[in-house]
Design a protein around this motif. Structure first.
Motif, PDB file in Angstrom:
ATOM      1  N   TRP A   1       0.841  -1.200   0.000  1.00 13.74           N
ATOM      2  CA  TRP A   1       0.000   0.000   0.000  1.00 13.74           C
ATOM      3  C   TRP A   1       0.877   1.252   0.000  1.00 13.74           C
ATOM      4  O   TRP A   1       2.079   1.176   0.253  1.00 13.74           O
ATOM      5  CB  TRP A   1      -0.994   0.023   1.162  1.00 13.74           C
ATOM      6  CG  TRP A   1      -0.467  -0.065   2.560  1.00 13.74           C
ATOM      7  CD1 TRP A   1      -0.428  -1.160   3.355  1.00 13.74           C
ATOM      8  CD2 TRP A   1       0.081   1.010   3.360  1.00 13.74           C
ATOM      9  NE1 TRP A   1       0.109  -0.860   4.588  1.00 13.74           N
ATOM     10  CE2 TRP A   1       0.431   0.470   4.617  1.00 13.74           C
ATOM     11  CE3 TRP A   1       0.308   2.367   3.134  1.00 13.74           C
ATOM     12  CZ2 TRP A   1       0.994   1.238   5.635  1.00 13.74           C
ATOM     13  CZ3 TRP A   1       0.870   3.131   4.154  1.00 13.74           C
ATOM     14  CH2 TRP A   1       1.205   2.572   5.378  1.00 13.74           C
ATOM     15  N   GLY A   2       0.231   2.373  -0.307  1.00 11.99           N
ATOM     16  CA  GLY A   2       0.949   3.639  -0.370  1.00 11.99           C
ATOM     17  C   GLY A   2       1.322   4.014  -1.789  1.00 11.99           C
ATOM     18  O   GLY A   2       1.297   3.181  -2.705  1.00 11.99           O
ATOM     19  N   ALA A   3       1.642   5.282  -1.979  1.00 13.48           N
ATOM     20  CA  ALA A   3       2.031   5.775  -3.297  1.00 13.48           C
ATOM     21  C   ALA A   3       3.311   5.101  -3.765  1.00 13.48           C
ATOM     22  O   ALA A   3       4.241   4.909  -2.984  1.00 13.48           O
ATOM     23  CB  ALA A   3       2.224   7.292  -3.244  1.00 13.48           C
ATOM     24  N   LYS A   4       3.354   4.726  -5.025  1.00 16.15           N
ATOM     25  CA  LYS A   4       4.544   4.077  -5.577  1.00 16.15           C
ATOM     26  C   LYS A   4       5.422   5.044  -6.368  1.00 16.15           C
ATOM     27  O   LYS A   4       6.631   4.850  -6.472  1.00 16.15           O
ATOM     28  CB  LYS A   4       4.125   2.915  -6.476  1.00 16.15           C
ATOM     29  CG  LYS A   4       3.467   1.769  -5.718  1.00 16.15           C
ATOM     30  CD  LYS A   4       3.215   0.570  -6.612  1.00 16.15           C
ATOM     31  CE  LYS A   4       2.644  -0.601  -5.812  1.00 16.15           C
ATOM     32  NZ  LYS A   4       2.418  -1.796  -6.655  1.00 16.15           N
ATOM     33  N   LYS A   5       4.814   6.075  -6.907  1.00 16.80           N
ATOM     34  CA  LYS A   5       5.540   6.977  -7.798  1.00 16.80           C
ATOM     35  C   LYS A   5       6.424   7.965  -7.050  1.00 16.80           C
ATOM     36  O   LYS A   5       7.487   8.368  -7.522  1.00 16.80           O
ATOM     37  CB  LYS A   5       4.539   7.727  -8.672  1.00 16.80           C
ATOM     38  CG  LYS A   5       5.138   8.443  -9.857  1.00 16.80           C
ATOM     39  CD  LYS A   5       4.036   8.962 -10.757  1.00 16.80           C
ATOM     40  CE  LYS A   5       4.602   9.583 -12.015  1.00 16.80           C
ATOM     41  NZ  LYS A   5       3.516  10.067 -12.914  1.00 16.80           N
ATOM     42  N   GLY A   6       5.994   8.370  -5.875  1.00 15.33           N
ATOM     43  CA  GLY A   6       6.731   9.367  -5.109  1.00 15.33           C
ATOM     44  C   GLY A   6       5.881   9.898  -3.985  1.00 15.33           C
ATOM     45  O   GLY A   6       4.764   9.423  -3.739  1.00 15.33           O
ATOM     46  N   PRO A   7       6.371  10.885  -3.241  1.00 15.95           N
ATOM     47  CA  PRO A   7       5.639  11.405  -2.079  1.00 15.95           C
ATOM     48  C   PRO A   7       4.432  12.254  -2.463  1.00 15.95           C
ATOM     49  O   PRO A   7       4.370  12.804  -3.570  1.00 15.95           O
ATOM     50  CB  PRO A   7       6.692  12.261  -1.377  1.00 15.95           C
ATOM     51  CG  PRO A   7       7.580  12.721  -2.484  1.00 15.95           C
ATOM     52  CD  PRO A   7       7.671  11.564  -3.429  1.00 15.95           C
ATOM     53  N   TYR A   8       3.493  12.333  -1.549  1.00 12.25           N
ATOM     54  CA  TYR A   8       2.402  13.297  -1.691  1.00 12.25           C
ATOM     55  C   TYR A   8       2.957  14.682  -1.366  1.00 12.25           C
ATOM     56  O   TYR A   8       3.739  14.848  -0.426  1.00 12.25           O
ATOM     57  CB  TYR A   8       1.247  12.954  -0.749  1.00 12.25           C
ATOM     58  CG  TYR A   8       0.207  12.070  -1.393  1.00 12.25           C
ATOM     59  CD1 TYR A   8      -0.956  12.605  -1.940  1.00 12.25           C
ATOM     60  CD2 TYR A   8       0.401  10.693  -1.486  1.00 12.25           C
ATOM     61  CE1 TYR A   8      -1.909  11.810  -2.548  1.00 12.25           C
ATOM     62  CE2 TYR A   8      -0.541   9.879  -2.093  1.00 12.25           C
ATOM     63  CZ  TYR A   8      -1.693  10.444  -2.629  1.00 12.25           C
ATOM     64  OH  TYR A   8      -2.625   9.642  -3.241  1.00 12.25           O
ATOM     65  N   VAL A   9       2.537  15.656  -2.146  1.00 12.32           N
ATOM     66  CA  VAL A   9       2.992  17.035  -1.956  1.00 12.32           C
ATOM     67  C   VAL A   9       1.811  17.864  -1.485  1.00 12.32           C
ATOM     68  O   VAL A   9       0.820  18.055  -2.212  1.00 12.32           O
ATOM     69  CB  VAL A   9       3.559  17.623  -3.258  1.00 12.32           C
ATOM     70  CG1 VAL A   9       3.989  19.070  -3.027  1.00 12.32           C
ATOM     71  CG2 VAL A   9       4.747  16.785  -3.750  1.00 12.32           C
ATOM     72  N   PHE A  10       1.888  18.342  -0.250  1.00 17.26           N
ATOM     73  CA  PHE A  10       0.826  19.143   0.346  1.00 17.26           C
ATOM     74  C   PHE A  10       1.240  20.609   0.403  1.00 17.26           C
ATOM     75  O   PHE A  10       2.370  20.927   0.800  1.00 17.26           O
ATOM     76  CB  PHE A  10       0.509  18.651   1.759  1.00 17.26           C
ATOM     77  CG  PHE A  10      -0.087  17.292   1.821  1.00 17.26           C
ATOM     78  CD1 PHE A  10      -1.448  17.114   1.642  1.00 17.26           C
ATOM     79  CD2 PHE A  10       0.693  16.160   2.060  1.00 17.26           C
ATOM     80  CE1 PHE A  10      -2.022  15.847   1.703  1.00 17.26           C
ATOM     81  CE2 PHE A  10       0.133  14.896   2.117  1.00 17.26           C
ATOM     82  CZ  PHE A  10      -1.222  14.733   1.940  1.00 17.26           C
ATOM     83  N   VAL A  11       0.315  21.471   0.029  1.00 22.28           N
ATOM     84  CA  VAL A  11       0.545  22.916   0.091  1.00 22.28           C
ATOM     85  C   VAL A  11      -0.386  23.507   1.136  1.00 22.28           C
ATOM     86  O   VAL A  11      -1.596  23.223   1.143  1.00 22.28           O
ATOM     87  CB  VAL A  11       0.284  23.573  -1.288  1.00 22.28           C
ATOM     88  CG1 VAL A  11       0.484  25.089  -1.194  1.00 22.28           C
ATOM     89  CG2 VAL A  11       1.224  22.973  -2.346  1.00 22.28           C
ATOM     90  N   LYS A  12       0.174  24.326   2.015  1.00 23.94           N
ATOM     91  CA  LYS A  12      -0.624  24.917   3.086  1.00 23.94           C
ATOM     92  C   LYS A  12      -1.594  25.937   2.517  1.00 23.94           C
ATOM     93  O   LYS A  12      -1.253  26.715   1.625  1.00 23.94           O
ATOM     94  CB  LYS A  12       0.273  25.588   4.129  1.00 23.94           C
ATOM     95  CG  LYS A  12      -0.472  26.093   5.356  1.00 23.94           C
ATOM     96  CD  LYS A  12       0.462  26.674   6.409  1.00 23.94           C
ATOM     97  CE  LYS A  12       1.199  25.604   7.142  1.00 23.94           C
ATOM     98  NZ  LYS A  12       1.962  26.157   8.316  1.00 23.94           N
TER      99      LYS A  12
END
Length: 209
Positions: free
Chosen positions: A192-203
């Motif tokens: 499980w989890g993203a395989k391509k890369g990290p999630y990018v969160f913007v405040k």
């Protein structure tokens, strides 16, 4: 103009000269950077492999002296009232200019959905009621103007969706947070989890504390 890191260190030095000091440590800095509301909307629009996720982190228990405490709530944009993750983070200084983020589960998580809007709701709770996720702490170290860290090897056990252990990687900067959470089975295969890369969160500025 002073860069952010130098400015923070000057404030810390000034605190040492005050009677009794003042609270400006690495853990306090990290808590200040983390606190707020984020979305991965931009990333989801640019890449369909990523979902639109909303992430809220709110300071709680401000009078405690055993670290900085945050309530964390994470949900899909399509199910904001049904968060898939609710946690409490305790941030403490860990020496060598590092910060340790210990992760706790809430035994009454269902009662705290949406409590990022009203942090006073946690006044009825206490750390003694929390369930620590042993091995899942993240050690953060300075990286340029921000912070970077991860869990340690296979220490964070997980049984979610057939996993044996989980890993988390974090990159924190001003108004931006990257997280990469993945679960692996006993054969070290990602389940499980993203395989391509990290999630990018913007405040979100309108909700920034």
């Amino acid at each position: 103009m002073l860069n952010r890191t130098r400015a923070v260190r000057l404030v810390m030095s000034a605190c040492l000269g005050l009677l009794g000091g003042c609270r400006s440590t690495g853990s306090h800095e990290v808590a200040g950077l983390l606190a707020g509301s984020y979305t991965s909307t931009a990333q989801a629009k640019a890449d369909p492999e990523f979902f639109e996720v909303h992430l809220h982190m709110t300071r709680i228990w401000p009078t405690r002296t055993d670290g900085d405490w945050l309530y964390v709530e994470q949900a899909m944009a399509t199910a904001l009232d049904k968060p898939y993750r609710q946690r409490i983070y305790q941030l403490v200084d860990a020496g060598d200019d590092a910060v340790l983020s210990t992760v706790y589960e809430l035994p009454n998580a269902a009662e705290r959905v949406g409590a990022w809007r009203t942090p006073g709701a946690f006044d009825a709770d206490s750390p003694e009621k929390l369930v620590a996720r042993d091995g899942c702490a993240i050690r953060l170290v300075r990286a340029g103007e921000g912070w970077r860290g991860s869990t340690n090897g296979k220490d964070c056990l997980s049984s979610l969706r057939g996993a044996s252990y989980a890993t988390s990687e974090v990159v924190l900067a001003h108004e931006r947070l990257q997280t990469w959470d993945r679960g692996y089975d006993a054969d070290d295969q990602q389940v499980w989890g993203a395989k391509k890369g990290p999630y990018v969160f913007v405040k979100e500025p309108s909700r920034a504390p």
